[in-house]
Design an enzyme around this catalytic site. Structure first.
Site, mmCIF file in Angstrom:
data_model
loop_
_atom_site.group_PDB
_atom_site.id
_atom_site.type_symbol
_atom_site.label_atom_id
_atom_site.label_comp_id
_atom_site.label_asym_id
_atom_site.label_seq_id
_atom_site.Cartn_x
_atom_site.Cartn_y
_atom_site.Cartn_z
ATOM 1 N N GLY A 1 40.073 47.070 67.084
ATOM 2 C CA GLY A 1 39.637 48.011 67.939
ATOM 3 C C GLY A 1 39.080 47.484 69.178
ATOM 4 C CB CYS A 2 37.205 49.269 71.503
ATOM 5 S SG CYS A 2 35.883 50.268 70.468
ATOM 6 N N GLY A 3 35.770 46.992 69.107
ATOM 7 C CA GLY A 3 34.805 46.208 68.913
ATOM 8 C C GLY A 3 33.438 47.039 68.807
ATOM 9 C CD GLU A 105 35.309 45.952 74.845
ATOM 10 O OE1 GLU A 105 36.317 46.379 75.560
ATOM 11 O OE2 GLU A 105 34.345 46.156 75.378
#
Length: 165
Positions: A1-3, A105
């Site tokens: 995902g986004c980190g 990211e």
């Protein structure tokens, strides 16, 4: 995902990245300027929904060799990196091509995966440019309509344009 999922602090989100090896990757200006247009016909899910992002892997002389789609740009890149690892392609042999803006990211994911470049349809964030410079990732934005802007590590693009940000 986004980190950001599963972390306890912002320091963890901005962890040090490995520096991408210089290697011999060299893309032509034509390959870079046409990268996002080459991705579009390979976006079957986007053609049906008009609501997904794509991440592709561009290998010099071969074009886009892998594509993955998802509603989220982070997930599309995650899927591409997984497919890249399973396919046997060397991650240093090409660049990721995205249909989105370039955020921290996405640069982190490329650096951690050994992908030396990231080309996108839209703009980078200032922090993404800084991080790409530090990590040795070639960052290219606004790759559309036959043009593009280079933000870091331009040495991987032959026939370099004069419009370098």
């Amino acid at each position: 995902g986004c980190g950001l999922c599963g972390i306890d602090s912002l320091e963890q989100a901005m962890r040090p990245l490995p520096r991408v090896a210089d290697g011999s990757l060299c893309l032509s200006r034509t390959e870079v300027s046409g990268a996002t247009e080459a991705l579009r016909p390979r976006q079957a899910l986007h053609a049906k929904t008009r609501a997904t992002h794509a991440a592709g892997f561009l290998v010099p002389g071969q074009g886009i060799v892998l594509v993955r789609e998802d509603v989220g740009r982070h997930n599309a890149l995650d899927k591409l990196i997984g497919a890249l690892m399973r396919s046997g392609f060397d991650s240093a042999s090409g660049v990721a091509v995205m249909t989105s803006r370039l955020s921290v990211e996405l640069v982190q994911k490329c650096a951690m995966s050994g992908i030396p470049g990231l080309v996108a349809l839209s703009a980078p964030t200032a922090r993404a440019v800084h991080l790409a410079e530090e990590a040795g990732v070639t960052l290219v934005a606004f790759a559309r309509g036959g043009g593009f802007d280079i933000y870091s590590h331009a040495h991987r693009i032959a026939d370099e344009v004069t419009n370098v940000a």
